[in-house]
Design an enzyme around this catalytic site. Structure first.
Site, PDB file in Angstrom:
ATOM      1  N   ASP A  13       0.811  -1.221   0.000  1.00  0.00           N
ATOM      2  CA  ASP A  13       0.000   0.000   0.000  1.00  0.00           C
ATOM      3  C   ASP A  13       0.844   1.272   0.000  1.00  0.00           C
ATOM      4  OD1 ASP A  13      -2.230  -1.665   0.119  1.00  0.00           O
ATOM      5  OD2 ASP A  13      -2.139  -1.722   2.307  1.00  0.00           O
ATOM      6  N   LYS A  16       1.714   2.033  -5.136  1.00  0.00           N
ATOM      7  CA  LYS A  16       2.208   1.434  -6.386  1.00  0.00           C
ATOM      8  C   LYS A  16       1.258   1.720  -7.542  1.00  0.00           C
ATOM      9  CE  LYS A  16       2.331  -2.541  -4.333  1.00  0.00           C
ATOM     10  NZ  LYS A  16       2.060  -2.129  -2.940  1.00  0.00           N
ATOM     11  N   GLY A  40      -4.668  -4.263  -3.814  1.00  0.00           N
ATOM     12  CA  GLY A  40      -5.632  -3.212  -4.062  1.00  0.00           C
ATOM     13  C   GLY A  40      -4.859  -1.963  -4.432  1.00  0.00           C
ATOM     14  N   HIS A  41      -4.899  -1.614  -5.706  1.00  0.00           N
ATOM     15  CA  HIS A  41      -4.110  -0.474  -6.184  1.00  0.00           C
ATOM     16  C   HIS A  41      -5.063   0.652  -6.578  1.00  0.00           C
ATOM     17  CE1 HIS A  41      -0.426  -3.200  -7.234  1.00  0.00           C
ATOM     18  NE2 HIS A  41      -0.833  -3.323  -5.992  1.00  0.00           N
ATOM     19  N   GLN A 223       1.830  -6.242  -3.464  1.00  0.00           N
ATOM     20  CA  GLN A 223       2.400  -6.484  -2.134  1.00  0.00           C
ATOM     21  C   GLN A 223       3.758  -5.756  -2.042  1.00  0.00           C
ATOM     22  OE1 GLN A 223       0.969  -9.601  -3.792  1.00  0.00           O
ATOM     23  NE2 GLN A 223      -0.820  -8.554  -3.017  1.00  0.00           N
ATOM     24  N   GLY A 301     -10.781  -3.183   3.519  1.00  0.00           N
ATOM     25  CA  GLY A 301     -11.329  -2.095   4.328  1.00  0.00           C
ATOM     26  C   GLY A 301     -10.802  -2.078   5.759  1.00  0.00           C
ATOM     27  N   ARG A 304      -5.391   0.209   8.634  1.00  0.00           N
ATOM     28  CA  ARG A 304      -3.975  -0.183   8.533  1.00  0.00           C
ATOM     29  C   ARG A 304      -3.240   0.227   9.807  1.00  0.00           C
ATOM     30  NH1 ARG A 304      -3.721   2.466   2.538  1.00  0.00           N
ATOM     31  NH2 ARG A 304      -4.615   0.722   1.385  1.00  0.00           N
TER      32      ARG A 304
HETATM   33  P1  GDP Z   1      -0.792   0.322  -3.513  1.00  0.00           P
HETATM   34  O1  GDP Z   1      -1.399  -0.950  -3.031  1.00  0.00           O
HETATM   35  O2  GDP Z   1       0.683   0.361  -3.286  1.00  0.00           O
HETATM   36  O3  GDP Z   1      -1.162   0.661  -4.935  1.00  0.00           O
HETATM   37  O4  GDP Z   1      -1.414   1.473  -2.596  1.00  0.00           O
HETATM   38  P2  GDP Z   1      -2.969   1.657  -2.216  1.00  0.00           P
HETATM   39  O5  GDP Z   1      -3.683   2.186  -3.393  1.00  0.00           O
HETATM   40  O6  GDP Z   1      -3.485   0.435  -1.569  1.00  0.00           O
HETATM   41  O7  GDP Z   1      -2.859   2.728  -1.072  1.00  0.00           O
HETATM   42  C1  GDP Z   1      -2.239   3.959  -1.274  1.00  0.00           C
HETATM   43  C2  GDP Z   1      -3.271   5.071  -1.004  1.00  0.00           C
HETATM   44  O8  GDP Z   1      -2.602   6.301  -0.901  1.00  0.00           O
HETATM   45  C3  GDP Z   1      -4.291   5.232  -2.093  1.00  0.00           C
HETATM   46  O9  GDP Z   1      -5.518   5.582  -1.532  1.00  0.00           O
HETATM   47  C4  GDP Z   1      -3.720   6.385  -2.945  1.00  0.00           C
HETATM   48  O10 GDP Z   1      -4.730   7.120  -3.615  1.00  0.00           O
HETATM   49  C5  GDP Z   1      -3.072   7.220  -1.884  1.00  0.00           C
HETATM   50  N1  GDP Z   1      -1.887   7.979  -2.304  1.00  0.00           N
HETATM   51  C6  GDP Z   1      -0.914   7.631  -3.172  1.00  0.00           C
HETATM   52  N2  GDP Z   1       0.064   8.569  -3.213  1.00  0.00           N
HETATM   53  C7  GDP Z   1      -0.325   9.543  -2.346  1.00  0.00           C
HETATM   54  C8  GDP Z   1       0.266  10.772  -1.910  1.00  0.00           C
HETATM   55  O11 GDP Z   1       1.353  11.169  -2.328  1.00  0.00           O
HETATM   56  N3  GDP Z   1      -0.438  11.500  -0.977  1.00  0.00           N
HETATM   57  C9  GDP Z   1      -1.641  11.089  -0.464  1.00  0.00           C
HETATM   58  N4  GDP Z   1      -2.251  11.864   0.455  1.00  0.00           N
HETATM   59  N5  GDP Z   1      -2.216   9.930  -0.860  1.00  0.00           N
HETATM   60  C10 GDP Z   1      -1.561   9.175  -1.774  1.00  0.00           C
HETATM   61  P1  IMO Z   2      -0.976  -4.169  -2.291  1.00  0.00           P
HETATM   62  O1  IMO Z   2      -0.556  -4.697  -3.641  1.00  0.00           O
HETATM   63  C1  IMO Z   2      -0.928  -4.741   2.016  1.00  0.00           C
HETATM   64  C2  IMO Z   2      -1.013  -8.884   3.479  1.00  0.00           C
HETATM   65  C3  IMO Z   2      -2.248  -9.337   4.227  1.00  0.00           C
HETATM   66  C4  IMO Z   2      -1.616 -10.344   5.170  1.00  0.00           C
HETATM   67  C5  IMO Z   2      -0.538 -10.991   4.291  1.00  0.00           C
HETATM   68  C6  IMO Z   2      -0.960 -12.297   3.654  1.00  0.00           C
HETATM   69  O2  IMO Z   2      -2.260  -3.431  -2.316  1.00  0.00           O
HETATM   70  O3  IMO Z   2       0.133  -3.438  -1.623  1.00  0.00           O
HETATM   71  P2  IMO Z   2      -2.556 -12.894   1.607  1.00  0.00           P
HETATM   72  O4  IMO Z   2      -4.019 -12.661   1.404  1.00  0.00           O
HETATM   73  O5  IMO Z   2      -1.683 -12.290   0.562  1.00  0.00           O
HETATM   74  O6  IMO Z   2      -2.231 -14.350   1.835  1.00  0.00           O
HETATM   75  O7  IMO Z   2      -2.221 -12.156   3.001  1.00  0.00           O
HETATM   76  O8  IMO Z   2      -0.239 -10.044   3.291  1.00  0.00           O
HETATM   77  N1  IMO Z   2      -1.278  -8.300   2.132  1.00  0.00           N
HETATM   78  C7  IMO Z   2      -1.194  -7.001   1.843  1.00  0.00           C
HETATM   79  N2  IMO Z   2      -0.963  -5.938   2.640  1.00  0.00           N
HETATM   80  N3  IMO Z   2      -1.082  -4.565   0.703  1.00  0.00           N
HETATM   81  C8  IMO Z   2      -1.289  -5.619  -0.114  1.00  0.00           C
HETATM   82  O9  IMO Z   2      -1.306  -5.515  -1.459  1.00  0.00           O
HETATM   83  C9  IMO Z   2      -1.399  -6.900   0.458  1.00  0.00           C
HETATM   84  N4  IMO Z   2      -1.621  -8.143  -0.044  1.00  0.00           N
HETATM   85  C10 IMO Z   2      -1.531  -8.985   0.990  1.00  0.00           C
HETATM   86  O10 IMO Z   2      -2.854  -8.275   4.917  1.00  0.00           O
HETATM   87  O11 IMO Z   2      -0.960  -9.680   6.225  1.00  0.00           O
HETATM   88 MG    MG Z   3      -2.947  -1.589  -1.796  1.00  0.00          MG
END
Ligand code: GDP
Ligand code: IMO
Ligand code: MG
Length: 428
Positions: A13, A16, A40-41, A223, A301, A304
């Site tokens: 998270d 990416k 979840g991106h 991840q 949901g 974190r």
């Molecule tokens: P990922 O799994 O690595 O793609 O990251 P997620 O999308 O799960 O979580 C990152 C969250 O941070 C998302 O809600 C993005 O919209 C948000 N985000 C990304 N870059 C920034 C930033 O520079 N500032 C803020 N405030 N939010 C950001």
């Molecule tokens: P993105 O790509 C954050 C965590 C789960 C759990 C562990 C194992 O959005 O960054 P799994 O279902 O993969 O067997 O769970 O890994 N986990 C993540 N945490 N971001 C993710 O993906 C994750 N994908 C799995 O919360 O601790």
């Molecule tokens: Mg994510």
């Protein structure tokens, strides 16, 4: 060399999705190489929010070919629902390719993921419950069912029946569950086969041809490094190889094609699920970071867990991935803090170390050694050039670069595509 790998350098998270979207403008192909819909991106473009789980984030650009690579695990029903949702949002999905070698998440995988977690009780991993671990376990155990098996109904039925001969007694006798019906599953997956058939491809060959033609290929990690099955905080990890090396085996390309390896790191750290987290903040501070950064899981949901930047982990990520550059996201979330702690080392059993500990026990006992950085009061979400950041924010970014040992080439100041400050390597 036209290959770029993008990899999370913490526990996921990091942003990416946003980073991929930013780079994809100049890419021809975007490949996901591991994981499944545990990811979840989030990508926000002109106020519209897209949450991608299986589909590469490059899909938002019509000129990009998105690829689901060999190393992924695919829940076909979820994939079709995600594609339908994108279509409904006006995003063209026709170009998406799916590797024939990717593994299928089957109903028993999802059920066993949840049952194992329940059975582990207090020792549970806190998985996303999407069947990821059991699917990879079956892949390595050579009991997996692959995307290419959808192309041959006879083979699919034979494999499902063979696996259920072993799994049904396990479900019934160990977990006290009803057995699964092979015929119904084969019928359900046959409908997915019809819908997915035109997209199934030899994606390694496709990517190789693209690279040979000089096209730009981005490998989008899901991840992150510290969730890697070999290099993360095992057993509190996912079951695939998010590290840069995993991009090569997961997409079926050789290392010679890779020019850049971009690490993504939040300006602080979060983690979802159980496991060690040395720089986890006290609950009141964590709560403030969670609120400011909207830190709730994109997939589940769940709130974190939040903490301070850990440069021991960052240096480790730089090493195991061979990072050539770093994208620091969410700097804006730190605005208005009086002081910002950054872990520069760990104290483990009385000894100070700047290196990632060798054993899991040491990681569990690691106490961070913090350096305090001055905060800034200004809202920086509208800043468009690095030099316009408040002095304290620039000092912070420079410190991340120095402590991480990797040039910072981009800084995020908000979730929008345009809320990114770019810096060429070696220049301010
Ligand atoms: P990922 O799994 O690595 O793609 O990251 P997620 O999308 O799960 O979580 C990152 C969250 O941070 C998302 O809600 C993005 O919209 C948000 N985000 C990304 N870059 C920034 C930033 O520079 N500032 C803020 N405030 N939010 C950001
Ligand atoms: P993105 O790509 C954050 C965590 C789960 C759990 C562990 C194992 O959005 O960054 P799994 O279902 O993969 O067997 O769970 O890994 N986990 C993540 N945490 N971001 C993710 O993906 C994750 N994908 C799995 O919360 O601790
Ligand atoms: Mg994510």
């Amino acid at each position: 060399m036209p290959g770029t790998i993008l990899v999370g350098s913490q526990w996921g998270d990091e942003g990416k999705g946003k980073a991929t979207d930013l780079l994809a403008d100049k890419m021809d192909v975007v490949v996901r190489y591991q994981g499944g819909n545990n990811a979840g991106h989030t990508v926000i473009v002109e106020g519209r929010t897209f949450k991608l789980h299986l589909v590469p984030s490059g899909i938002l650009y019509p000129h990009v070919t998105p690829v689901i690579g060999d190393g992924m695990v695919v829940d076909p029903g979820t994939l079709l629902a995600e594609l339908a949702a994108l279509d409904a949002q006006g995003i063209a999905t026709g170009k998406l390719l799916i590797s024939a070698n990717a593994h299928l998440i089957m109903p028993w995988h999802k059920e066993l993921d949840k049952l194992t977690e329940r059975w582990l009780g207090r020792q549970r991993i806190g998985t996303t419950g999407r069947g990821i671990g059991p699917t990879y376990a079956d892949k390595v155990g050579r009991l997996g069912i692959r995307v290419q098996d959808l192309l041959d109904p006879g083979i699919l039925a034979k494999k499902v029946e063979a696996v259920l001969r072993e799994r049904n007694p396990l479900l019934a006798k160990v977990y006290n569950r009803l057995p699964l019906d092979a015929e119904a599953i084969v019928e359900e997956y046959a409908t997915y086969a019809e819908a997915l058939r035109p997209r199934i491809a030899d994606t390694s060959l496709y990517v190789w041809n693209a690279l040979r033609e000089g096209k730009q290929v981005l490998f989008e990690g899901a991840q992150a490094t510290l969730l890697d099955v070999d290099h993360g905080t095992y057993p509190f990890v996912t079951s695939s190889s998010p590290v840069a090396g995993g991009a090569l085996s997961g997409a079926g390309v050789g290392p010679g094609w890779i020019e850049r390896v971009m690490g993504i790191a939040k300006a602080y750290v979060t983690r979802v699920g159980a496991g060690p987290f040395p720089t986890e903040a006290a609950e009141d501070e964590a709560e403030a970071l969670r609120a400011a950064g909207d830190e709730f899981g994109t997939t589940t949901g769940r709130p974190r867990r939040c903490g301070w930047l850990d440069t021991v982990g960052l240096r480790y990520a730089a090493r195991v991935n061979g990072l050539t550059e770093l994208f620091v996201t969410k700097l804006d979330v730190l605005s208005r803090l009086e002081r910002i702690p950054v872990a520069v080392a760990y104290r483990v059993h009385g000894e100070v170390t700047e290196d990632w500990p060798m054993t899991q026990t040491e990681i569990h006992h690691a106490e961070p050694v913090y350096e305090q950085f001055e905060g800034w009061r200004e809202d920086i979400s509208g800043v468009t050039r690095l030099e316009d950041l408040p002095r304290a924010a620039r000092v912070y970014v420079d410190a991340v670069e120095k402590l991480g040992g990797v040039p910072v080439t981009a800084v995020g100041v908000g979730p929008g595509r345009e809320q990114t400050l770019l810096r060429g390597i070696g220049e301010e």
